[in-house]
Design a protein around this motif. Structure first.
Motif, PDB file in Angstrom:
ATOM      1  N   VAL A 177     -74.281   6.915  21.518  1.00 29.89           N
ATOM      2  CA  VAL A 177     -74.246   7.123  20.065  1.00 29.89           C
ATOM      3  C   VAL A 177     -74.974   8.411  19.693  1.00 29.89           C
ATOM      4  CG1 VAL A 177     -75.034   6.192  17.855  1.00 29.89           C
ATOM      5  CG2 VAL A 177     -73.970   4.685  19.528  1.00 29.89           C
ATOM      6  N   THR A 178     -76.115   8.659  20.304  1.00 30.08           N
ATOM      7  CA  THR A 178     -76.853   9.901  20.026  1.00 30.08           C
ATOM      8  C   THR A 178     -76.048  11.128  20.440  1.00 30.08           C
ATOM      9  OG1 THR A 178     -78.949   8.737  20.351  1.00 30.08           O
ATOM     10  CG2 THR A 178     -79.007  11.135  20.431  1.00 30.08           C
TER      11      THR A 178
ATOM     12  N   ARG B 221     -63.383   6.484  19.640  1.00 27.07           N
ATOM     13  CA  ARG B 221     -63.113   5.710  18.427  1.00 27.07           C
ATOM     14  C   ARG B 221     -64.296   5.762  17.469  1.00 27.07           C
ATOM     15  NH1 ARG B 221     -61.991  -0.135  19.751  1.00 27.07           N
ATOM     16  NH2 ARG B 221     -61.766  -0.185  17.480  1.00 27.07           N
ATOM     17  N   TRP B 222     -65.503   5.707  18.016  1.00 22.35           N
ATOM     18  CA  TRP B 222     -66.699   5.711  17.172  1.00 22.35           C
ATOM     19  C   TRP B 222     -66.737   6.979  16.327  1.00 22.35           C
ATOM     20  CZ3 TRP B 222     -71.058   8.374  15.951  1.00 22.35           C
ATOM     21  CH2 TRP B 222     -72.113   7.676  15.377  1.00 22.35           C
TER      22      TRP B 222
ATOM     23  N   ALA C   4     -70.406  -1.073  34.760  1.00 24.47           N
ATOM     24  CA  ALA C   4     -68.995  -1.055  34.369  1.00 24.47           C
ATOM     25  C   ALA C   4     -68.837  -0.872  32.865  1.00 24.47           C
ATOM     26  CB  ALA C   4     -68.317  -2.349  34.821  1.00 24.47           C
ATOM     27  N   VAL C   5     -69.691  -1.539  32.092  1.00 23.98           N
ATOM     28  CA  VAL C   5     -69.624  -1.401  30.632  1.00 23.98           C
ATOM     29  C   VAL C   5     -70.039   0.003  30.207  1.00 23.98           C
ATOM     30  CG1 VAL C   5     -70.661  -2.209  28.471  1.00 23.98           C
ATOM     31  CG2 VAL C   5     -69.937  -3.852  30.190  1.00 23.98           C
ATOM     32  N   SER C   6     -71.035   0.573  30.886  1.00 23.40           N
ATOM     33  CA  SER C   6     -71.480   1.924  30.527  1.00 23.40           C
ATOM     34  C   SER C   6     -70.401   2.965  30.809  1.00 23.40           C
ATOM     35  CB  SER C   6     -72.759   2.269  31.291  1.00 23.40           C
ATOM     36  OG  SER C   6     -72.513   2.354  32.689  1.00 23.40           O
ATOM     37  N   VAL C   7     -69.593   2.743  31.847  1.00 20.28           N
ATOM     38  CA  VAL C   7     -68.500   3.673  32.146  1.00 20.28           C
ATOM     39  C   VAL C   7     -67.408   3.595  31.085  1.00 20.28           C
ATOM     40  CG1 VAL C   7     -66.664   4.194  33.796  1.00 20.28           C
ATOM     41  CG2 VAL C   7     -68.972   3.696  34.615  1.00 20.28           C
ATOM     42  N   ALA C   8     -67.122   2.379  30.610  1.00 19.25           N
ATOM     43  CA  ALA C   8     -66.054   2.174  29.623  1.00 19.25           C
ATOM     44  C   ALA C   8     -66.595   2.097  28.198  1.00 19.25           C
ATOM     45  CB  ALA C   8     -65.287   0.899  29.960  1.00 19.25           C
ATOM     46  N   ILE C   9     -67.713   2.758  27.928  1.00 15.15           N
ATOM     47  CA  ILE C   9     -68.376   2.563  26.639  1.00 15.15           C
ATOM     48  C   ILE C   9     -67.575   3.167  25.491  1.00 15.15           C
ATOM     49  CG2 ILE C   9     -69.772   4.685  26.685  1.00 15.15           C
ATOM     50  CD1 ILE C   9     -72.100   2.936  25.655  1.00 15.15           C
ATOM     51  N   ARG C  10     -66.802   4.195  25.728  1.00 16.73           N
ATOM     52  CA  ARG C  10     -66.066   4.825  24.639  1.00 16.73           C
ATOM     53  C   ARG C  10     -64.904   3.960  24.169  1.00 16.73           C
ATOM     54  NH1 ARG C  10     -63.107  10.185  26.211  1.00 16.73           N
ATOM     55  NH2 ARG C  10     -65.235  10.808  26.708  1.00 16.73           N
TER      56      ARG C  10
ATOM     57  N   PRO D  63     -65.514  -2.057  21.505  1.00 14.16           N
ATOM     58  CA  PRO D  63     -65.538  -2.205  20.043  1.00 14.16           C
ATOM     59  C   PRO D  63     -66.767  -1.541  19.440  1.00 14.16           C
ATOM     60  CG  PRO D  63     -64.986  -4.292  21.112  1.00 14.16           C
ATOM     61  CD  PRO D  63     -65.377  -3.344  22.202  1.00 14.16           C
ATOM     62  N   LEU D  64     -66.604  -1.045  18.214  1.00 19.90           N
ATOM     63  CA  LEU D  64     -67.675  -0.260  17.604  1.00 19.90           C
ATOM     64  C   LEU D  64     -68.958  -1.068  17.440  1.00 19.90           C
ATOM     65  CD1 LEU D  64     -65.605   1.622  14.872  1.00 19.90           C
ATOM     66  CD2 LEU D  64     -66.079   2.294  17.221  1.00 19.90           C
ATOM     67  N   SER D  65     -68.826  -2.371  17.169  1.00 23.43           N
ATOM     68  CA  SER D  65     -70.016  -3.199  16.953  1.00 23.43           C
ATOM     69  C   SER D  65     -70.743  -3.543  18.248  1.00 23.43           C
ATOM     70  CB  SER D  65     -69.616  -4.497  16.240  1.00 23.43           C
ATOM     71  OG  SER D  65     -68.638  -5.201  17.000  1.00 23.43           O
ATOM     72  N   VAL D  66     -70.129  -3.262  19.396  1.00 24.48           N
ATOM     73  CA  VAL D  66     -70.728  -3.630  20.681  1.00 24.48           C
ATOM     74  C   VAL D  66     -71.428  -2.452  21.344  1.00 24.48           C
ATOM     75  CG1 VAL D  66     -70.195  -4.641  22.952  1.00 24.48           C
ATOM     76  CG2 VAL D  66     -68.944  -5.384  20.932  1.00 24.48           C
ATOM     77  N   VAL D  67     -71.100  -1.226  20.908  1.00 22.99           N
ATOM     78  CA  VAL D  67     -71.589  -0.039  21.611  1.00 22.99           C
ATOM     79  C   VAL D  67     -73.113   0.001  21.636  1.00 22.99           C
ATOM     80  CG1 VAL D  67     -71.661   2.471  21.555  1.00 22.99           C
ATOM     81  CG2 VAL D  67     -69.512   1.289  21.134  1.00 22.99           C
ATOM     82  N   ARG D  68     -73.748  -0.220  20.500  1.00 26.15           N
ATOM     83  CA  ARG D  68     -75.216  -0.109  20.435  1.00 26.15           C
ATOM     84  C   ARG D  68     -75.916  -1.207  21.214  1.00 26.15           C
ATOM     85  NH1 ARG D  68     -77.798   3.431  17.263  1.00 26.15           N
ATOM     86  NH2 ARG D  68     -76.610   4.619  15.728  1.00 26.15           N
ATOM     87  N   TRP D  69     -75.212  -2.283  21.551  1.00 25.82           N
ATOM     88  CA  TRP D  69     -75.849  -3.381  22.264  1.00 25.82           C
ATOM     89  C   TRP D  69     -75.870  -3.170  23.766  1.00 25.82           C
ATOM     90  CZ3 TRP D  69     -78.581  -6.888  19.670  1.00 25.82           C
ATOM     91  CH2 TRP D  69     -78.311  -7.055  18.323  1.00 25.82           C
TER      92      TRP D  69
END
Length: 426
Positions: A288-289, A323-324, A264-270, A273-279
């Motif tokens: 990010v890549t 947003r990123w 679910a988090v991977s689907v809504a990754i965009r 929050p910017l600080s949570v994406v890489r985690w």
């Protein structure tokens, strides 16, 4: 059998209705010029997807088995993967044609309308709405943002930023050859990369884990109670405890819950929050890549046609739907406008690493910045592909082993109950 046939007939009727609404929607998409037509398109699209969802639910009702659910999950995942691949391909084609229209001085409105006729994904609707908003008098940036059209920053810059005319036919020929060679290189990389293989492998593992979890729940919920009733009916006592099986089931529930949250988090990754994406495990680094490569590719194409890098990042910050990307491009634009060199500004905005900054700085001094960015993008994409291949190389067998152990524990428990019951009867 008597109950299955009516449900399958109802499923067939729903599929016919969904196909009918799809045909009506496609006919309306040919000319979504008025507000009432756009509302009708949204209405028919909603009804269509509700009907397709009802078809899947009716199939599950007709064949209420875990394997049916898993097969439908894999089918839906294949449809989604194919749709995303088609959307990316058509988005790239749209950007290339619009850049060609900008170079030749062709009006963007008829080009967008003609391109929309050949698209099959939702980008057809977005392109028509984009052309309609331009015809109303809206700016290109506002029309692209409101229609959610995936235009790259260099495509917008080709229309908005005046570029110096090429005075030499040799230079024009050289730029054309460079562009063609770059496109051929990207096509070779894309063709050699099994784009859909990794998602299919991942969906297969997830579907298998979900199937094993459903089977385990049915064993612990129904079959265990059935054997308890059988022991009570024959006045037998069983020394077998369910504590170990419940512990294994608890571990399975935890892993399935973690996998569901992860997906679910991977689907809504965009939208995270910017600080949570890489985690986000695996998918965060991949997203990010991918976003970095999109920005760098737009910058590389803009540099080759001598577009200002500051304007490219400014347009990317305005038109980006992620947003990123918007935040990073806005930071690079402000740093470059304040006098910071382009590689340093990109590093400070976390678009490139310090090692990549050194490489791009040297290339900028030598006048090979565009080629260096192209090689950097190719390295990032190739590294990400190899990384996912490596992940799947160990994830598939490890997950299969864990699923096998999980199912084996429940199977051994059931056979132990059956053996005990048979020995007691004999």
């Amino acid at each position: 059998m008597e109950q299955i046939l009516p449900v399958l007939s109802f499923t067939f009727v729903l599929a016919l209705l969904a196909g009918t609404f799809r045909s009506i929607r496609l006919n309306l998409l040919r000319d979504p010029g008025t507000t009432s037509q756009r509302i009708a398109i949204i209405f028919f699209e909603t009804i269509e997807w509700l009907l397709w969802t009802s078809c899947l639910i009716s199939l599950v009702v007709a064949a209420p088995h875990p394997i049916t659910i898993v097969l439908l999950m894999m089918f839906a995942a294949s449809i989604v993967t194919a749709g995303r691949l088609r959307y990316r391909e058509e988005a790239g084609s749209l950007n290339r044609w619009l850049q060609l229209a900008a170079e030749t001085g062709t009006s963007i409105i008829p080009v967008g309308e003609k391109l929309a006729d050949g698209f099959r994904s939702r980008i057809a609707k977005q392109t028509r709405v984009f052309a309609m908003r331009l015809n109303r008098g809206e700016s290109i940036v506002d029309a692209a943002r409101r229609s959610r059209l995936p235009l790259d920053a260099d495509t917008l810059a080709a229309f908005l930023v005046p570029t110096p005319e090429v005075v030499s036919n040799n230079d024009a020929t050289r730029l054309s050859l460079l562009r063609e060679s770059r496109e051929l290189t990207l096509q070779d990389e894309n063709s050699s990369r099994p784009t859909s293989l990794v998602p299919q492998q991942f969906v297969y593992v997830v579907a298998t884990a979900f199937l094993a979890w459903l089977i385990a729940i049915s064993i612990r919920t129904y079959l265990t109670k059935l054997f308890d009733e059988m022991f009570e009916q024959f006045s037998m006592t069983s020394s077998i405890t369910t504590e170990t099986l419940n512990f294994v089931g608890l571990i399975g529930n935890f892993l399935i819950a973690f996998m569901a949250v992860w997906l679910a988090v991977s689907v809504a990754i965009r939208w995270l929050p910017l600080s949570v994406v890489r985690w986000v495990p695996w998918f965060g680094d991949q997203a990010v890549t991918r976003w970095r490569c999109d920005v760098l590719q737009a910058l590389e194409r803009g540099i080759r046609v001598q577009q200002p890098a500051s304007q490219i990042f400014h347009l990317a910050s305005q038109s980006a739907r992620v947003r990123w990307v918007s935040r990073r491009c806005d930071a690079v634009h402000r740093l470059v406008e304040s006098g910071t060199t382009l590689p340093t500004a990109m590093q400070n905005a976390k678009l490139i690493t310090p090692r990549e900054r050194v490489w791009l700085t040297t290339a900028e001094r030598n006048g090979n910045l565009a080629d260096a960015i192209q090689l950097l993008v190719g390295n990032l994409q190739r590294r990400q592909t190899l990384l996912w291949k490596l992940r799947m190389a160990w994830f598939v067998p490890v997950a299969t082993l864990l699923i096998g152990i999980f199912v084996l524990a429940h199977t051994m428990y059931m056979f132990y109950l059956m053996n005990t019951f048979i020995l007691a009867l004999s």
